[in-house]
Scaffold this motif. Structure first.
Motif, mmCIF file in Angstrom:
data_model
loop_
_atom_site.group_PDB
_atom_site.id
_atom_site.type_symbol
_atom_site.label_atom_id
_atom_site.label_comp_id
_atom_site.label_asym_id
_atom_site.label_seq_id
_atom_site.Cartn_x
_atom_site.Cartn_y
_atom_site.Cartn_z
ATOM 1 N N PRO A 103 -3.221 7.455 -0.461
ATOM 2 C CA PRO A 103 -2.043 8.286 -0.742
ATOM 3 C C PRO A 103 -2.425 9.481 -1.614
ATOM 4 C CG PRO A 103 -2.042 6.375 -2.172
ATOM 5 C CD PRO A 103 -3.202 6.202 -1.216
ATOM 6 N N PRO A 104 -1.680 10.565 -1.514
ATOM 7 C CA PRO A 104 -1.940 11.712 -2.400
ATOM 8 C C PRO A 104 -1.357 11.430 -3.779
ATOM 9 C CG PRO A 104 -0.026 12.150 -1.059
ATOM 10 C CD PRO A 104 -0.543 10.795 -0.636
ATOM 11 N N PRO A 107 -3.157 -1.679 8.458
ATOM 12 C CA PRO A 107 -3.804 -0.974 7.344
ATOM 13 C C PRO A 107 -3.712 0.541 7.524
ATOM 14 C CG PRO A 107 -5.447 -1.965 8.788
ATOM 15 C CD PRO A 107 -4.116 -2.503 9.212
ATOM 16 N N LEU A 108 -3.562 1.248 6.406
ATOM 17 C CA LEU A 108 -3.389 2.698 6.457
ATOM 18 C C LEU A 108 -4.734 3.401 6.376
ATOM 19 C CD1 LEU A 108 -0.214 3.006 4.231
ATOM 20 C CD2 LEU A 108 -0.402 3.003 6.722
ATOM 21 N N PRO A 109 -4.901 4.429 7.188
ATOM 22 C CA PRO A 109 -6.213 5.053 7.340
ATOM 23 C C PRO A 109 -6.570 6.068 6.260
ATOM 24 C CG PRO A 109 -4.645 6.107 8.783
ATOM 25 C CD PRO A 109 -3.912 4.996 8.088
ATOM 26 N N HIS A 110 -5.716 6.316 5.302
ATOM 27 C CA HIS A 110 -6.002 7.371 4.334
ATOM 28 C C HIS A 110 -5.322 7.014 3.022
ATOM 29 C CE1 HIS A 110 -6.410 11.347 2.528
ATOM 30 N NE2 HIS A 110 -7.234 11.669 3.501
ATOM 31 N N ASP A 136 0.809 -1.221 0.000
ATOM 32 C CA ASP A 136 0.000 0.000 0.000
ATOM 33 C C ASP A 136 0.843 1.272 0.000
ATOM 34 O OD1 ASP A 136 0.967 -0.553 2.471
ATOM 35 O OD2 ASP A 136 -0.943 -0.452 3.534
ATOM 36 N N ILE A 137 2.148 1.121 -0.204
ATOM 37 C CA ILE A 137 3.029 2.285 -0.256
ATOM 38 C C ILE A 137 3.248 2.708 -1.697
ATOM 39 C CG2 ILE A 137 5.372 3.093 0.183
ATOM 40 C CD1 ILE A 137 3.809 2.821 2.682
#
Lengths: 208, 208
Positions: B198-199, B193-196, B147-148
DNA sequence: AGCAAAGTTGACCGCCCGGTCCGGTTATTG
DNA sequence: CAATAACCGGACCGGGCGGTCAACTTTGCT
């Protein structure tokens, strides 16, 4: 011992202006950083420039007043979380509160606004001690890796906001993403040895 | 296509002064940030103030020249690492090189020194594309969590230096510690898990 | 209501900044 | 060694800054 303004109750309009000034200054500093001019702050507060200097001898003093206010608020949050059962979520909530506060009004400079006044230094030391306790508890509960110190967390605390500040029109809670990544780096699961000892940030308590 | 100074070979002393100016400006900007004054830069380079403006029409142009130089150097490192077998260490080495470069001369502002000139924008776009490739390779090799994105790494890239800048007399390689922590946050082992989302940083290549 | 103290105001001061300009200096060419 | 074009330097300009001050207004007590 702190002989702060002993006998003067402050006039009604003066108190109003002082509050307006603090609010205006916080907004202005948030939008334009340290370069915000005293004249603009005064205009925004609806007062003359002279009034600013009546309440705050210098621009730095004005900044210090704001900084102290924020740091104290954050310290209160931290103190509160010290009594929570789960130290891991307590630490995470604290970092969330810190980032959230910073997101509303970017006061990253406040950290570097170093030895403006001894009052700032004292407040910062107190806040740092609280953070150190939060971190120590989390470490004891093995919620974060053993090689992480309070100083590490203090330093990494502002990184999410900093990182997000480079995104032109960032969604207001993008910082959560980077806080999550950094927090994951603090977990035991990450588990890679660190190449450099932590710095000492002078956390000596002049406590309560 | 880039019609740069076509027929003028530049006089000997002028070239010397130009180089001295660039070096002095880099030092001065590193020490004092964007507020470094043109007069001081000129003094440090041992030339008059007028000479600065002869070589660089504006202070921003001078800054842009430095920024482009650094970004190109970093891009070269990145390009080189694109051919490495182990994408994980390649990415790590790249981030190390980036932090190391920034540590010598703090040019964090260069990132925000946004649209000073189209040349800066082009160079930055190129650098970002290279980083994006590096990250993509690491992701494919499952060396970093899925997810990066490239944008994430670009944003987190400067965090170690930023973080260290708050330590009064930091040892010169303290940044390694925080790069390690953040890098650990990028590993699959971290796994929360990431909460937002990516831009998007506009990585469209106007490539080679 | 009246009055002294507290508060307010905006013109003003000195300073430093980025940028201009022209008289003097230096490198280059034949 | 001229001669000329490129280059250099520092006095100078307009503007914005933090901070001061003396004349004026407001507050609150009696």
């Amino acid at each position: 011992m702190t002989g702060v303004t002993p006998p003067r109750p402050l006039r009604a309009d003066a108190a109003r202006n002082r509050d307006a000034l603090l609010a205006a200054a916080a907004d202005e500093f948030a939008e334009r950083g340290l370069e915000a001019s005293v004249a603009d702050i005064a205009r925004r507060a609806g007062v003359g420039k002279g009034t600013v200097f009546r309440h705050f001898a210098t621009k730095d003093d004005l900044l210090a007043a704001i900084v102290i206010d924020r740091m104290d608020a954050l310290d209160a949050v931290g103190q509160d979380l010290l009594t929570a059962d789960d130290a891991a979520t307590a630490l995470h909530e604290f970092l969330t509160a810190a980032a959230h506060q910073r997101q509303q009004r970017d006061l990253s400079f406040l950290q570097s606004a170093g030895d403006v006044s001894p009052e700032v230094t004292r407040t910062r030391t107190r806040l740092y001690a609280t953070i150190d306790h939060l971190v120590a508890r989390a470490r004891t509960q093995k919620a974060i890796r053993p090689d992480i110190t309070g100083a590490d967390v203090i330093l990494l605390m502002c990184a999410p906001n900093y990182v997000v500040s480079y995104v032109p029109e960032a969604p207001p809670d993008l910082w959560q993403r980077y806080l999550a990544i950094i927090f994951d780096g603090l977990r035991p699961a990450a588990a890679h040895p660190l190449p450099h000892p932590p710095p000492s940030l002078d956390l000596s308590d002049t406590a309560t």
